[in-house]
Design a protein around this motif. Structure first.
Motif, mmCIF file in Angstrom:
data_model
loop_
_atom_site.group_PDB
_atom_site.id
_atom_site.type_symbol
_atom_site.label_atom_id
_atom_site.label_comp_id
_atom_site.label_asym_id
_atom_site.label_seq_id
_atom_site.Cartn_x
_atom_site.Cartn_y
_atom_site.Cartn_z
ATOM 1 N N GLN A 3 0.827 -1.204 0.000
ATOM 2 C CA GLN A 3 0.000 0.000 0.000
ATOM 3 C C GLN A 3 0.860 1.253 0.000
ATOM 4 O OE1 GLN A 3 -3.784 0.515 0.219
ATOM 5 N NE2 GLN A 3 -2.669 2.214 -0.693
ATOM 6 N N ARG A 4 1.965 1.237 0.760
ATOM 7 C CA ARG A 4 2.873 2.387 0.821
ATOM 8 C C ARG A 4 3.493 2.669 -0.533
ATOM 9 N NH1 ARG A 4 4.885 4.244 5.694
ATOM 10 N NH2 ARG A 4 6.886 4.695 4.702
ATOM 11 N N VAL A 5 3.904 1.608 -1.228
ATOM 12 C CA VAL A 5 4.536 1.762 -2.540
ATOM 13 C C VAL A 5 3.543 2.319 -3.551
ATOM 14 C CG1 VAL A 5 5.585 0.533 -4.478
ATOM 15 C CG2 VAL A 5 6.270 -0.017 -2.136
ATOM 16 N N ILE A 6 2.325 1.769 -3.559
ATOM 17 C CA ILE A 6 1.299 2.238 -4.499
ATOM 18 C C ILE A 6 0.993 3.708 -4.260
ATOM 19 C CG2 ILE A 6 -1.121 2.027 -5.159
ATOM 20 C CD1 ILE A 6 -0.895 -0.981 -4.607
ATOM 21 N N THR A 7 0.811 4.083 -3.002
ATOM 22 C CA THR A 7 0.522 5.480 -2.665
ATOM 23 C C THR A 7 1.666 6.391 -3.084
ATOM 24 O OG1 THR A 7 -0.837 4.823 -0.775
ATOM 25 C CG2 THR A 7 -0.009 7.081 -0.788
ATOM 26 N N GLY A 239 -2.727 12.262 9.853
ATOM 27 C CA GLY A 239 -3.945 12.152 9.058
ATOM 28 C C GLY A 239 -3.947 10.847 8.292
ATOM 29 N N ASN A 240 -4.858 10.727 7.334
ATOM 30 C CA ASN A 240 -4.961 9.487 6.547
ATOM 31 C C ASN A 240 -5.153 9.770 5.063
ATOM 32 O OD1 ASN A 240 -7.598 10.438 6.576
ATOM 33 N ND2 ASN A 240 -8.351 8.836 7.955
ATOM 34 N N ILE A 241 -4.756 10.968 4.630
ATOM 35 C CA ILE A 241 -4.958 11.337 3.229
ATOM 36 C C ILE A 241 -4.066 10.527 2.299
ATOM 37 C CG2 ILE A 241 -3.250 13.206 3.195
ATOM 38 C CD1 ILE A 241 -5.229 14.802 1.474
ATOM 39 N N LEU A 242 -2.945 10.006 2.843
ATOM 40 C CA LEU A 242 -2.015 9.204 2.054
ATOM 41 C C LEU A 242 -1.977 7.797 2.633
ATOM 42 C CD1 LEU A 242 0.892 11.827 1.822
ATOM 43 C CD2 LEU A 242 -0.751 11.262 0.019
ATOM 44 N N PRO A 243 -2.788 6.874 2.124
ATOM 45 C CA PRO A 243 -2.859 5.523 2.695
ATOM 46 C C PRO A 243 -1.482 4.871 2.805
ATOM 47 C CG PRO A 243 -4.594 5.835 1.070
ATOM 48 C CD PRO A 243 -3.707 7.047 0.986
ATOM 49 N N GLY A 244 -1.178 4.361 3.972
ATOM 50 C CA GLY A 244 0.111 3.725 4.208
ATOM 51 C C GLY A 244 1.191 4.687 4.644
ATOM 52 N N HIS A 245 0.957 5.986 4.465
ATOM 53 C CA HIS A 245 1.944 7.002 4.835
ATOM 54 C C HIS A 245 1.435 7.957 5.905
ATOM 55 C CE1 HIS A 245 4.911 6.291 1.552
ATOM 56 N NE2 HIS A 245 3.848 5.764 0.956
ATOM 57 N N GLY A 246 0.127 8.032 6.077
ATOM 58 C CA GLY A 246 -0.434 8.966 7.047
ATOM 59 C C GLY A 246 -0.934 10.230 6.376
ATOM 60 N N GLY A 247 -0.613 11.380 6.989
ATOM 61 C CA GLY A 247 -1.100 12.651 6.484
ATOM 62 C C GLY A 247 -0.039 13.468 5.782
ATOM 63 N N ILE A 248 -0.419 14.666 5.376
ATOM 64 C CA ILE A 248 0.516 15.583 4.723
ATOM 65 C C ILE A 248 1.691 15.907 5.640
ATOM 66 C CG2 ILE A 248 0.768 17.989 3.947
ATOM 67 C CD1 ILE A 248 -0.478 16.208 1.849
ATOM 68 N N LEU A 249 1.412 16.176 6.906
ATOM 69 C CA LEU A 249 2.490 16.517 7.833
ATOM 70 C C LEU A 249 3.416 15.338 8.086
ATOM 71 C CD1 LEU A 249 0.617 18.742 10.435
ATOM 72 C CD2 LEU A 249 2.021 19.465 8.501
ATOM 73 N N ASP A 250 2.910 14.117 8.002
ATOM 74 C CA ASP A 250 3.769 12.941 8.146
ATOM 75 C C ASP A 250 4.797 12.873 7.028
ATOM 76 O OD1 ASP A 250 2.647 11.718 10.495
ATOM 77 O OD2 ASP A 250 0.897 11.184 9.295
ATOM 78 N N ARG A 251 4.434 13.357 5.850
ATOM 79 C CA ARG A 251 5.342 13.291 4.696
ATOM 80 C C ARG A 251 6.157 14.554 4.520
ATOM 81 N NH1 ARG A 251 7.356 9.355 4.170
ATOM 82 N NH2 ARG A 251 6.508 9.045 6.255
ATOM 83 N N PHE A 252 5.661 15.682 5.010
ATOM 84 C CA PHE A 252 6.340 16.957 4.749
ATOM 85 C C PHE A 252 6.928 17.588 6.008
ATOM 86 C CE2 PHE A 252 3.825 16.430 0.968
ATOM 87 C CZ PHE A 252 4.582 17.016 -0.045
ATOM 88 N N ASP A 253 6.922 16.866 7.121
ATOM 89 C CA ASP A 253 7.436 17.455 8.360
ATOM 90 C C ASP A 253 8.906 17.859 8.242
ATOM 91 O OD1 ASP A 253 8.348 14.839 8.227
ATOM 92 O OD2 ASP A 253 7.401 14.188 10.089
ATOM 93 N N SER A 254 9.709 17.051 7.568
ATOM 94 C CA SER A 254 11.125 17.397 7.384
ATOM 95 C C SER A 254 11.282 18.610 6.476
ATOM 96 C CB SER A 254 11.885 16.208 6.789
ATOM 97 O OG SER A 254 11.899 15.114 7.681
ATOM 98 N N MET A 255 10.498 18.664 5.406
ATOM 99 C CA MET A 255 10.606 19.766 4.450
ATOM 100 C C MET A 255 10.197 21.100 5.061
ATOM 101 S SD MET A 255 9.139 17.862 1.063
ATOM 102 C CE MET A 255 9.613 16.161 0.724
#
Length: 268
Positions: A3-7, A239-255
């Motif tokens: 799921q993470r790879v597909i997302t 959040g759950n907007i990105l299945p397998g990854h969580g939310g926007i902040l989960d992916r962009f917290d470093s940026m």
């Protein structure tokens, strides 16, 4: 993992063409991500986003993100869009009067900080794309973040022994953090070699390598900050907007940390 790879593939297929096109497309993307980031923080705290302070917080973040020349041309000459953001702050403080002090300055502080955190972070992301050689600069920052994440994960999983900050993120290790920095330096070196003749964004190549170490540390610290926020509110993902990854902040917290630091050091 599947799921993470597909997302990730779907997200990159959507994200990369927009940052390549730039202009209004990337401006709207940055504003949307800032707004979603505000929503995720309100959600973690258990506050309604469709409340007076929630709407004002999103407006504040969007005001900070969007460039004044295109979106706030209606402002009087010599007036900066920061005046609009301060109006948001005044309105939030004014809720204390309307609510007869059941809504206090302490509570008003949360939407203001949330707006600044997401708004300035994504505004610097957008500023990088709008700079001279903006695509090169933006992709450089993204590569540093991605290399740090992958290097930290791979090295930490294989060699991690000593906990980095167990009270905040139990799975992160000192070995993983060092591996992330090393991966970022390698990727930065290769990236800089791919653009011979450039002035390396206003710095010499040696200085850029040193700054890459700083950027990698900043990115990892941004990740820890997000972990601290989630631990405080007792949630696994923002959040759950990105299945397998969580939310926007989960992916962009470093940026949200890396691009403001890059800007501070004159990379764009």
């Amino acid at each position: 993992m599947r799921q993470r790879v597909i997302t990730a593939v779907v997200a990159l297929a959507f994200f990369l063409p927009i940052i390549y096109i730039g202009g209004i497309a990337v401006e709207l993307l940055a504003a949307a991500m800032a707004g979603i980031g505000v929503y995720e923080l309100f959600r973690m705290k258990g506050l309604a986003i469709f409340s007076f302070e929630g709407i004002l917080s999103i407006l504040g973040a969007v005001i900070l993100v969007l460039p004044q020349e295109r979106w706030f041309f209606f402002l009087p000459e010599g007036t900066d869009k920061s005046a609009l953001f301060y109006l948001i702050v005044l309105l939030l403080l004014g809720i204390a009067v309307i609510s007869k002090n059941t809504y206090t300055i302490d509570e008003a502080g949360f939407p203001v900080i949330v707006s600044l955190y997401t708004g300035v972070g994504f505004e610097r992301f957008l500023t990088a794309r709008s700079a001279t050689d903006g695509l090169v600069v933006l992709v450089f920052g993204l590569f540093i973040v991605w290399a740090t994440d992958i290097g930290a994960y791979m090295v930490g999983r294989r060699y991690g022994q000593r906990k980095l900050w167990p009270e905040i993120s139990p799975n992160k290790t000192i070995e993983g953090a060092l591996g992330g920095i090393a991966a970022a330096v390698v990727v930065a070196g290769l990236y800089l070699l791919a653009f011979p003749g450039k002035d390396y964004f206003g710095h010499g190549s040696a200085m850029m390598i040193l700054l890459t170490v700083l950027f990698s540390i900043a990115g990892q610290f941004g990740d820890l900050v997000e972990s601290a926020i989630k631990r405080h509110y007792g949630v696994k993902d923002s959040g759950n907007i990105l299945p397998g990854h969580g939310g926007i902040l989960d992916r962009f917290d470093s940026m949200l940390f890396v691009f403001p630091i890059m800007y501070l050091f004159g990379v764009f």
